[in-house]
Design a protein around this motif. Structure first.
Motif, PDB file in Angstrom:
ATOM      1  N   SER A   1       8.607   0.991  -6.063  1.00  0.00           N
ATOM      2  CA  SER A   1       8.051   2.202  -6.268  1.00  0.00           C
ATOM      3  C   SER A   1       8.264   2.870  -7.668  1.00  0.00           C
ATOM      4  CB  SER A   1       8.508   3.262  -5.270  1.00  0.00           C
ATOM      5  OG  SER A   1       8.244   2.756  -3.781  1.00  0.00           O
ATOM      6  N   THR A   2       9.526   2.668  -8.276  1.00  0.00           N
ATOM      7  CA  THR A   2       9.887   3.020  -9.640  1.00  0.00           C
ATOM      8  C   THR A   2       8.983   2.247 -10.719  1.00  0.00           C
ATOM      9  OG1 THR A   2      12.328   3.783  -8.925  1.00  0.00           O
ATOM     10  CG2 THR A   2      11.562   3.255 -11.438  1.00  0.00           C
TER      11      THR A   2
ATOM     12  N   LEU B   1       0.752  -1.123  -0.029  1.00  0.00           N
ATOM     13  CA  LEU B   1       0.052   0.102   0.049  1.00  0.00           C
ATOM     14  C   LEU B   1       0.721   1.307  -0.081  1.00  0.00           C
ATOM     15  CD1 LEU B   1      -3.148   1.080  -0.006  1.00  0.00           C
ATOM     16  CD2 LEU B   1      -2.604   1.003   2.652  1.00  0.00           C
ATOM     17  N   LYS B   2       1.850   1.280   0.803  1.00  0.00           N
ATOM     18  CA  LYS B   2       2.841   2.379   0.669  1.00  0.00           C
ATOM     19  C   LYS B   2       3.710   2.692  -0.550  1.00  0.00           C
ATOM     20  CE  LYS B   2       4.293   2.210   5.524  1.00  0.00           C
ATOM     21  NZ  LYS B   2       5.120   2.135   6.685  1.00  0.00           N
ATOM     22  N   ILE B   3       3.846   1.663  -1.337  1.00  0.00           N
ATOM     23  CA  ILE B   3       4.395   1.668  -2.535  1.00  0.00           C
ATOM     24  C   ILE B   3       3.287   2.231  -3.437  1.00  0.00           C
ATOM     25  CG2 ILE B   3       4.998   0.352  -4.624  1.00  0.00           C
ATOM     26  CD1 ILE B   3       6.442  -1.697  -2.807  1.00  0.00           C
ATOM     27  N   VAL B   4       2.349   2.021  -3.706  1.00  0.00           N
ATOM     28  CA  VAL B   4       0.818   2.669  -4.288  1.00  0.00           C
ATOM     29  C   VAL B   4       0.905   3.994  -4.290  1.00  0.00           C
ATOM     30  CG1 VAL B   4      -1.289   2.288  -5.219  1.00  0.00           C
ATOM     31  CG2 VAL B   4       0.387   0.307  -5.000  1.00  0.00           C
ATOM     32  N   LEU B   5       0.593   4.396  -2.909  1.00  0.00           N
ATOM     33  CA  LEU B   5       0.235   5.697  -2.469  1.00  0.00           C
ATOM     34  C   LEU B   5       1.346   6.505  -2.202  1.00  0.00           C
ATOM     35  CD1 LEU B   5      -2.517   4.672   0.183  1.00  0.00           C
ATOM     36  CD2 LEU B   5      -2.859   4.964  -2.072  1.00  0.00           C
ATOM     37  N   VAL B   6       2.635   6.182  -1.910  1.00  0.00           N
ATOM     38  CA  VAL B   6       3.590   7.241  -1.460  1.00  0.00           C
ATOM     39  C   VAL B   6       4.882   6.825  -2.283  1.00  0.00           C
ATOM     40  CG1 VAL B   6       5.123   7.748   0.207  1.00  0.00           C
ATOM     41  CG2 VAL B   6       2.902   7.131   0.880  1.00  0.00           C
ATOM     42  N   GLY B   7       5.256   5.791  -2.555  1.00  0.00           N
ATOM     43  CA  GLY B   7       6.665   5.529  -3.239  1.00  0.00           C
ATOM     44  C   GLY B   7       6.254   5.779  -4.803  1.00  0.00           C
ATOM     45  N   ALA B   8       5.175   5.254  -5.386  1.00  0.00           N
ATOM     46  CA  ALA B   8       4.934   5.567  -6.685  1.00  0.00           C
ATOM     47  C   ALA B   8       4.927   6.824  -7.240  1.00  0.00           C
ATOM     48  CB  ALA B   8       3.621   4.604  -7.237  1.00  0.00           C
ATOM     49  N   PRO B   9       3.857   7.460  -6.420  1.00  0.00           N
ATOM     50  CA  PRO B   9       3.708   9.163  -6.969  1.00  0.00           C
ATOM     51  C   PRO B   9       5.075   9.628  -6.824  1.00  0.00           C
ATOM     52  CG  PRO B   9       1.880   8.201  -5.541  1.00  0.00           C
ATOM     53  CD  PRO B   9       2.880   7.185  -5.682  1.00  0.00           C
ATOM     54  N   LEU B  10       5.877   9.519  -5.708  1.00  0.00           N
ATOM     55  CA  LEU B  10       7.272  10.328  -5.500  1.00  0.00           C
ATOM     56  C   LEU B  10       7.998   9.870  -6.732  1.00  0.00           C
ATOM     57  CD1 LEU B  10       9.151  11.948  -3.971  1.00  0.00           C
ATOM     58  CD2 LEU B  10       9.713   9.765  -2.644  1.00  0.00           C
ATOM     59  N   CYS B  11       8.276   8.819  -7.067  1.00  0.00           N
ATOM     60  CA  CYS B  11       9.025   8.380  -8.199  1.00  0.00           C
ATOM     61  C   CYS B  11       8.603   8.934  -9.576  1.00  0.00           C
ATOM     62  CB  CYS B  11       9.351   6.732  -8.145  1.00  0.00           C
ATOM     63  SG  CYS B  11      10.041   6.083  -6.922  1.00  0.00           S
ATOM     64  N   SER B  12       7.269   8.878  -9.725  1.00  0.00           N
ATOM     65  CA  SER B  12       6.890   9.341 -11.054  1.00  0.00           C
ATOM     66  C   SER B  12       7.019  10.931 -10.968  1.00  0.00           C
ATOM     67  CB  SER B  12       5.102   9.027 -11.200  1.00  0.00           C
ATOM     68  OG  SER B  12       4.633   9.589 -12.108  1.00  0.00           O
TER      69      SER B  12
END
Length: 245
Positions: free
Chosen positions: A144-145, A1-12
């Motif tokens: 996340s990337t 969930l952290k990957i989808v909500l935090v990590g992925a938007p940050l890397c994008s």
């Protein structure tokens, strides 16, 4: 969930920052912006800053030209095999791998000192993260990337909508095959949806792209721009007439 909500938007978002750095829109210095791009690359786990810079330059210079010139064009195998809802869904799920292939396998890719700096510093960063926080921390960065470059994620919608006709609700731009998205997701992605505007005015920073829209595209915006990412993804997958062509 952290990957989808935090990590992925940050890397994008960091990927979008690299596009700004590639155009020297931060410090106005090629060396300074390339250095900032490498530093901004560290949290993602993958050394793509210099690859994105050269990829973006080639795409801007050769947009729409024959295969081998414009790296954004789908490869022959994509055009041949990506048909039908199932394969389209698989294509979207594996899109980060497709993007990596486009970044790496280009005719004009050269190994400069910045490329080596990007690679070396990223490897060192990953080793330090692994040493201090363990393998799961490195996995979090890489995952996340990956998710942040998957078009099905709201933070990475632009990978699909920039140059693909994804719905029959908009008209085909036969001249440039460049489309924009005008919606709420732009507020969270450094106006990544304003893609026609980016091609028209390369030296305008992300914060000014909406102004370019009102200056040049206010009359025809509904015809050649998306307003719903969900509709674009749904139509692209389930309408047989919509392919990577």
């Amino acid at each position: 969930l952290k990957i989808v909500l935090v990590g992925a938007p940050l890397c994008s978002a960091l990927y979008q920052c690299n596009l700004e750095f590639a155009l020297n829109l931060c410090l106005g210095s090629a060396t300074g912006d390339r250095t900032l791009a490498i530093l901004a690359n560290w949290p993602t786990g993958l050394p793509y800053a210099e690859l994105v810079r050269s990829f973006h330059s080639e795409h801007m210079a050769f947009q729409g030209s024959a295969a081998g010139k414009d790296p954004e064009r789908p490869s022959p195998w994509e055009l041949q095999y990506i048909h039908g809802a199932g394969l389209k869904m698989l294509y979207l799920a594996l899109h980060p791998l497709v993007l990596a292939h486009r970044l790496l396998f280009r005719q004009t890719l050269t190994l400069t000192r910045f490329v080596w700096s990007n690679l070396g510093s990223q490897c060192l960063c990953n080793l330090l993260v692994w040493y201090w926080w363990g393998g799961w921390a490195v996995f979090y960065m890489l995952a996340s990337t990956y998710v942040g470059a998957s078009p099905w994620h709201p933070a990475a919608f632009y990978f699909l909508t920039h140059h693909h006709l994804c719905t029959t609700e908009i008209e085909v731009n036969t001249q440039t095959r460049t489309y924009s998205y005008y919606g709420i997701l732009n507020a969270f992605t450094l106006n990544a949806g304003y893609h026609r505007e980016r091609h028209l005015c390369r030296q305008v920073p992300w914060s000014k792209l909406p102004l370019i829209r009102h200056m040049y595209f206010s009359q025809d915006a509904p015809q050649t721009a998306y307003t719903s990412v969900l509709q674009a993804i749904h139509d692209f997958i389930f309408q047989p007439s919509l392919t990577l062509h």
